[in-house]
Design a protein around this motif. Structure first.
Motif, mmCIF file in Angstrom:
data_model
loop_
_atom_site.group_PDB
_atom_site.id
_atom_site.type_symbol
_atom_site.label_atom_id
_atom_site.label_comp_id
_atom_site.label_asym_id
_atom_site.label_seq_id
_atom_site.Cartn_x
_atom_site.Cartn_y
_atom_site.Cartn_z
ATOM 1 N N VAL A 102 -5.841 -29.411 120.924
ATOM 2 C CA VAL A 102 -4.572 -29.136 120.692
ATOM 3 C C VAL A 102 -4.282 -29.834 119.079
ATOM 4 O O VAL A 102 -3.501 -28.651 118.845
ATOM 5 N N ASN A 106 -2.816 -26.258 117.440
ATOM 6 C CA ASN A 106 -0.878 -26.580 116.419
ATOM 7 C C ASN A 106 -1.762 -26.070 114.982
ATOM 8 O O ASN A 106 -0.663 -25.418 114.129
ATOM 9 N N ILE A 164 12.682 -23.019 131.012
ATOM 10 C CA ILE A 164 14.029 -23.149 130.462
ATOM 11 C C ILE A 164 13.419 -23.863 128.865
ATOM 12 O O ILE A 164 13.929 -23.674 128.595
ATOM 13 N N ASN A 165 11.981 -23.800 129.155
ATOM 14 C CA ASN A 165 11.480 -24.703 127.656
ATOM 15 C C ASN A 165 11.463 -23.769 126.935
ATOM 16 O O ASN A 165 11.824 -23.449 125.464
ATOM 17 N N PHE A 198 20.921 -29.574 128.752
ATOM 18 C CA PHE A 198 19.768 -29.468 127.609
ATOM 19 C C PHE A 198 20.255 -27.994 127.325
ATOM 20 O O PHE A 198 20.895 -28.211 125.950
ATOM 21 N N VAL B 13 16.314 -29.980 120.076
ATOM 22 C CA VAL B 13 16.054 -31.662 121.211
ATOM 23 C C VAL B 13 16.706 -32.758 120.339
ATOM 24 O O VAL B 13 16.760 -34.021 121.182
ATOM 25 N N VAL B 53 4.952 -33.694 122.594
ATOM 26 C CA VAL B 53 3.653 -33.764 122.496
ATOM 27 C C VAL B 53 3.004 -32.761 121.862
ATOM 28 O O VAL B 53 2.263 -32.898 120.632
ATOM 29 N N ASN B 54 3.092 -31.360 121.697
ATOM 30 C CA ASN B 54 2.825 -30.718 120.386
ATOM 31 C C ASN B 54 3.781 -30.604 119.431
ATOM 32 O O ASN B 54 5.161 -30.069 119.205
ATOM 33 N N MET B 55 3.409 -31.208 117.865
ATOM 34 C CA MET B 55 4.026 -30.490 116.835
ATOM 35 C C MET B 55 3.426 -31.201 115.594
ATOM 36 O O MET B 55 1.712 -31.420 115.586
ATOM 37 N N THR B 83 6.374 -30.616 127.571
ATOM 38 C CA THR B 83 6.475 -29.573 128.917
ATOM 39 C C THR B 83 6.365 -29.588 130.118
ATOM 40 O O THR B 83 6.111 -28.586 130.521
ATOM 41 N N GLU B 84 4.492 -30.495 129.690
ATOM 42 C CA GLU B 84 3.782 -30.543 130.972
ATOM 43 C C GLU B 84 4.332 -31.339 131.555
ATOM 44 O O GLU B 84 4.218 -32.482 131.475
ATOM 45 N N LYS B 104 10.592 -32.643 129.676
ATOM 46 C CA LYS B 104 11.139 -31.918 129.396
ATOM 47 C C LYS B 104 12.225 -30.381 130.489
ATOM 48 O O LYS B 104 10.893 -29.736 130.872
ATOM 49 N N PRO B 105 13.055 -29.995 130.382
ATOM 50 C CA PRO B 105 14.193 -30.875 129.766
ATOM 51 C C PRO B 105 14.491 -32.382 130.432
ATOM 52 O O PRO B 105 14.528 -32.051 131.530
#
Lengths: 214, 124, 289
Positions: A102, A106, A164-165, A198, B13, B53-55, B83-84, B104-105
């Motif tokens: 991760v 990132n 969708i995300n 959403f 979001v 999570v991902n930031m 999202t997972e 999410k969502p």
């Protein structure tokens, strides 16, 4: 006791410091690259910082990135890669967008966001990547890309994206860089994904931002 | 009034979650990455944090780990929002110290229910 | 086309609400500075003034320009404009309090063999910050006589450094200094001109330094505390990261970094640990465990 004056360099002798003469003698790219395997993180950081002046070291840095165990060293590597820039760096970093790590993933996104123009040629490919996370990263990068086609690319994604995300990211992006011609694509998204609160929220916000901002 | 911290790098979001929770009478603050979230959590009393999570700069796992490692934020309830949906990702969230996990969502009903239950607010 | 601000009344927004919101979110993402909606009228005035000076009369065009200008220079210039930056003694005093109430005690607990505490003020500008550090240590830190304290002060601008070495200040600058300290450490050398004592002027090590130059900065090592307030906000992303990394290696393990109160590492680097003390949030280099 109290206030005293000393002139740097006059720092306490730290056994972890790279010895001065060693640093002076081997400061060319070859010598610096050797230091990537120095056991001391501080020596690796110093070497990598100075490698920013040697773009030819990009490949070696890219190869070393996933192997480096210390995050503080990785941070410096990412900054140096950001400073070097260019196609080699971008191509090499794109490979790490799929990493399970991760921190690495990132970090790589951040560097790529700083090199939007070199990325333009890969955008098409990234936006079609089988990994939805990579597609989301690609959408985020579009935000920074000074490309007149960016809104059109985003609109095209909305017509066929299945995750969708990823669509959510696209709508968020369009709320910032979208134009009135984006509105039909936004509305059509809701017919492709009915009953999604959403997306309904995101689309209405994007349309409002686009319409009232003009 | 109960206060919720929403931590997510995506503006849409954050606004979506904010809008849902405002309707249940919560006070909301936002942060756009884990480090900013951590700083806000340290300076102010929150009842719960929604953590993406991902930031950039500090991801959600690390933010929750840091919250747990700090005396003053150790007890802050957290819902990890990702999202997972794979079991491995949920496990990672528990190991980091999250109290709950949503994918999410998130629907307004699911988010509202989870937050009301966790903050001990009786739904009206 | 010059914009005639005299025809603007408070009822007419200069920028449409949605445009402001887009700008607000963009600026927040880039700088961490967040403008509440109710601040729109004050912000848009400054924004509009700056925009017209840059030759734009349409906010949407200006905003696109800001977003996509490759050099980022105009965004930087806007950031400079939007962040007020005045230097004076005892600025952001809560941080000085944090220093003497919390940070230094923790540094002392991780003591090395030598008996030397090193602080670095960068940029030091005309000297108010390093001298404020010195005054606060002398007057407010109980352990000031237990250790040797060395304060370094650097700036890229030779003119302000010269002024710092002279140590002469006007009423606005010394306004927040307690009267007793003013009497104890300053001499009036002219109408509204206060010079700080020679002992203090001689005790600070001033140096000309470009923080972005690794050749110059590699000599700055072994610091326990670094004050870098309201500088990084003016840097681009790459330079900010570099500066944070430079400070990381300039600090001893467990050493502290103070940024400006409106600044945060959350936009810059993940290297440092966030520490919340009663008087301030500051950043710490990890270790030793």
């Amino acid at each position: 006791m109290g206030l005293v004056k000393i002139n740097p360099p006059n720092h306490p002798q730290d056994p972890n410091d790279p010895p001065e003469d060693h640093r002076a003698r081997f400061r060319g790219p070859g010598g610096l690259l050797e230091q990537l395997s120095d056991p001391r993180a501080v020596a690796r950081r110093w070497a990598i910082r100075e490698l920013a002046a040697f773009p030819e070291s990009a490949n070696a840095l890219l190869a070393h990135l996933p192997m480096e165990p210390d995050n503080s060293v990785r941070e410096v590597m990412l900054t140096t890669l950001m400073a070097i820039g260019g196609e080699t760096v971008v191509k090499g970093l794109i490979a790490y967008l799929r990493s399970e790590d991760v921190f690495l993933r990132n970090g790589v996104v951040e560097v790529l966001q700083a090199l939007p123009n070199e990325l333009a040629v890969y955008m098409d490919w990234l936006l079609r990547d089988p990994d939805p996370d990579v597609r989301i990263f690609a959408v985020d990068i579009l935000r920074e890309l000074a490309h007149p086609e960016a809104p059109a690319w985003l609109e095209a994604i909305l017509a066929q994206e299945t995750e969708i995300n990823v669509c959510g990211s696209v709508v968020d992006c369009l709320s910032e860089i979208g134009a009135p011609q984006s509105i039909p694509a936004l509305q059509n998204l809701l017919t492709r994904f009915p009953g999604q609160p959403f997306l309904e929220f995101a689309v209405s916000m994007a349309i409002e931002r686009i319409q009232n901002g003009k | 009034m109960k206060k919720i911290l929403i931590v997510d790098d995506m503006n849409t979001v954050r606004m979506y979650h904010r809008q849902i929770l405002l309707q249940s009478g919560f006070e909301i603050e936002e942060a756009c990455n884990g480090m900013e979230g951590l700083e806000k959590a340290m300076q102010d009393r929150f009842d719960l944090a929604l953590v993406d999570v991902n930031m950039p700069k500090m991801d959600g796992y690390r933010m929750i780990q840091e919250l747990r490692a700090n005396e003053e934020t150790r007890h802050l309830l957290t819902i990890m929002i990702s999202t997972e949906s794979k079991p491995l990702d949920r496990e990672k969230a528990w190991l980091a110290g999250a109290n709950f996990y949503l994918v999410k969502p998130v629907s307004p009903a699911d988010l509202t229910m989870a937050v009301l239950l966790m903050t001990g607010v009786t739904p009206s | 086309m010059a914009f005639d601000t005299s025809v603007q009344t408070s009822d007419m927004p200069l920028i449409r609400r949605e445009e402001f919101l887009k700008f607000r979110d963009f600026f927040y993402r880039k700088t961490g500075i967040y403008y509440e909606e109710h601040k729109q009228s004050t912000i848009e005035l400054r924004l509009f003034k700056h925009m017209t000076e840059m030759g734009f009369d349409d906010f949407r065009l200006y905003f696109n320009h800001l977003r996509f200008q490759a050099s980022g220079l105009d965004l930087q210039s806007l950031i400079n404009r939007m962040t007020v930056n005045e230097t004076f003694f005892m600025r952001e005093e809560n941080q000085l309090q944090c220093l003497v109430n919390s940070a230094l005690d923790e540094v002392m607990r991780i003591r090395r063999a030598d008996n030397l505490l090193r602080l670095w003020s960068i940029p030091c500008s005309t000297g108010e910050e390093p001298y404020s550090l010195a005054l606060y240590l002398l007057e407010r830190w109980p352990k000031v006589d237990h250790v040797n304290i060395a304060i370094s002060a650097s700036d890229i601008d030779s003119n302000v450094l010269e002024q710092a070495k002279k140590g002469v200040y006007g009423p606005r600058s010394v306004n927040n200094i307690p009267k007793a300290w003013l009497q104890r450490y300053f001499r009036t050398i002219g109408p509204g001109q206060f010079q700080i004592a020679k002992e203090l002027r001689d005790s600070i090590d001033f140096s000309l330094l470009n923080l972005s130059d690794p050749v110059q900065t590699k000599h700055f090592r072994g610091y326990d505390v670094i004050f870098c307030r309201n500088l990084l906000i003016y840097f681009d992303q790459e330079s900010r990261r570099r500066a944070a990394e430079t400070f990381y290696d300039a600090l001893n393990p467990g050493g502290f970094l103070f940024l400006g109160h409106a600044e945060s590492m959350s936009r810059i680097s993940s290297l440092f640990k966030v520490r919340h003390f009663p008087d301030a949030i500051i950043y710490q280099k990890p270790g030793p465990t």
